[in-house]
Write a protein that holds these residues in place. Structure first.
Motif, PDB file in Angstrom:
ATOM      1  N   PRO A 131      27.067  17.064 -11.525  1.00  0.00           N
ATOM      2  CA  PRO A 131      28.447  17.537 -11.644  1.00  0.00           C
ATOM      3  C   PRO A 131      28.875  17.687 -13.112  1.00  0.00           C
ATOM      4  N   GLN A 132      29.734  18.664 -13.361  1.00  0.00           N
ATOM      5  CA  GLN A 132      30.156  18.984 -14.718  1.00  0.00           C
ATOM      6  C   GLN A 132      30.766  17.783 -15.436  1.00  0.00           C
ATOM      7  N   ASN A 133      31.619  17.029 -14.753  1.00  0.00           N
ATOM      8  CA  ASN A 133      32.249  15.884 -15.418  1.00  0.00           C
ATOM      9  C   ASN A 133      31.223  14.825 -15.825  1.00  0.00           C
ATOM     10  N   VAL A 134      30.161  14.673 -15.050  1.00  0.00           N
ATOM     11  CA  VAL A 134      29.095  13.726 -15.391  1.00  0.00           C
ATOM     12  C   VAL A 134      28.311  14.251 -16.592  1.00  0.00           C
ATOM     13  N   ARG A 135      27.959  15.554 -16.566  1.00  0.00           N
ATOM     14  CA  ARG A 135      27.239  16.154 -17.710  1.00  0.00           C
ATOM     15  C   ARG A 135      28.037  16.000 -18.997  1.00  0.00           C
ATOM     16  N   GLU A 136      29.334  16.285 -18.912  1.00  0.00           N
ATOM     17  CA  GLU A 136      30.176  16.192 -20.111  1.00  0.00           C
ATOM     18  C   GLU A 136      30.272  14.758 -20.622  1.00  0.00           C
ATOM     19  N   SER A 137      30.470  13.804 -19.726  1.00  0.00           N
ATOM     20  CA  SER A 137      30.618  12.413 -20.164  1.00  0.00           C
ATOM     21  C   SER A 137      29.315  11.841 -20.719  1.00  0.00           C
TER      22      SER A 137
END
Length: 81
Positions: A12-18
């Protein structure tokens, strides 16, 4: 989360970003703890290898012959003109 027939999942994008995971630039590794749980982690920088294609643009000249470009992408040196 569904796994494709090729064994792929989308992070998920939020996981990749974090985690600071960048497409085509970041290596990840799978780690298992003593309880058998699996985790993903960003690979340490010393285990990452920069693609010769990603670094070739830094050495490229505006006017290069095809042979010079091919030598550069192969990681070979070429005679300077």
């Amino acid at each position: 989360m569904r796994v494709t027939s090729k064994g792929q999942v989308t992070i998920p994008q939020n996981v990749r970003e974090s985690m600071g995971i960048l497409p085509a630039e970041t290596e990840i590794e799978f780690l298992q703890d003593d309880n058998g749980r699996w985790y993903i982690a960003k690979a340490q920088p010393d285990t990452q290898q920069t693609s010769r294609f990603r670094s070739a643009h830094k050495a490229g000249k505006l006017m290069m012959s095809t042979d010079e470009i091919m030598a550069l992408t192969r990681g070979e040196s070429w005679p300077s003109s």
